[in-house]
Design a protein around this motif. Structure first.
Motif, short mmCIF file in Angstrom:
data_model
loop_
_atom_site.label_atom_id
_atom_site.label_comp_id
_atom_site.label_asym_id
_atom_site.label_seq_id
_atom_site.Cartn_x
_atom_site.Cartn_y
_atom_site.Cartn_z
N GLU A 6 0.76 -1.22 -0.12
CA GLU A 6 0.27 -0.15 -0.05
C GLU A 6 0.88 1.06 -0.18
O GLU A 6 1.91 1.22 0.53
N CYS A 22 -2.81 0.26 -3.83
CA CYS A 22 -2.39 -1.08 -3.53
C CYS A 22 -1.64 -1.69 -4.64
O CYS A 22 -2.48 -2.01 -5.85
N MET A 34 -10.51 -7.77 -3.86
CA MET A 34 -9.70 -7.13 -3.05
C MET A 34 -10.49 -6.26 -2.19
O MET A 34 -11.66 -5.61 -2.53
N TRP A 36 -10.50 -3.52 1.61
CA TRP A 36 -9.68 -2.64 2.17
C TRP A 36 -10.28 -2.74 3.67
O TRP A 36 -11.31 -2.62 3.92
N ALA A 70 -13.83 2.38 -4.04
CA ALA A 70 -12.67 1.47 -4.34
C ALA A 70 -12.70 1.47 -5.92
O ALA A 70 -13.77 1.48 -6.66
N ARG A 72 -10.12 -0.31 -9.34
CA ARG A 72 -8.97 -1.24 -9.58
C ARG A 72 -8.53 -1.24 -11.31
O ARG A 72 -9.33 -0.80 -11.99
N CYS A 96 -4.80 -3.12 2.47
CA CYS A 96 -5.35 -4.00 1.08
C CYS A 96 -5.14 -5.39 1.30
O CYS A 96 -4.34 -5.89 2.25
#
Length: 126
Positions: A6, A22, A34, A36, A70, A72, A96
């Motif tokens: 992170e 992350c 994933m 958090w 969030a 990604r 994470c």
């Protein structure tokens, strides 16, 4: 094996924003949902949010809903947590974590996650 690192934590005033990152290495990130999590001093670790392996599903704790997002980028093996409207009670070490996709257990449970980063400190001053 998946290694998670992170970054992006720091000191911010109440009402401010931070974006945590992350970075995953070792295996492709699209095999994992994933999560958090965060842990404040003297408190238990708590779920903050999650994003599914494809990015198609997210979920958040009530305490951060509407303020945290969030996201990604599987091509870059990166996961992000955009935090806005920060409050002093958001102060914690943020982690994470990765769990295999298609896991059947609740994504809010830390013991569902196989791999964890070392954490990054977020401090929100009033």
């Amino acid at each position: 094996q998946v290694q998670l690192v992170e970054s992006g934590g720091g000191l911010v005033q109440a009402g401010g924003s931070l974006r945590l990152s992350c970075l995953a290495s070792g295996r492709t990130l699209n095999s994992y949902d994933m999560g958090w999590f965060r842990q404040a001093p003297g408190k238990e670790r708590e779920f903050v949010g999650m994003i599914s392996w494809s990015g198609g599903r997210t979920s958040y704790a009530d305490s951060v809903k509407g303020r945290f997002t969030a996201s990604r980028d599987n091509a870059k093996n990166m996961v992000y947590l955009q935090m806005s409207g920060l409050k002093p009670e958001d102060t914690a070490v943020y982690y994470c974590a990765a769990r295999p996709r298609f896991s059947s257990g609740t994504y809010e449970a830390g013991n569902e996650y196989y791999y964890w980063g070392q954490g990054t400190q977020v401090t929100v001053s009033s």
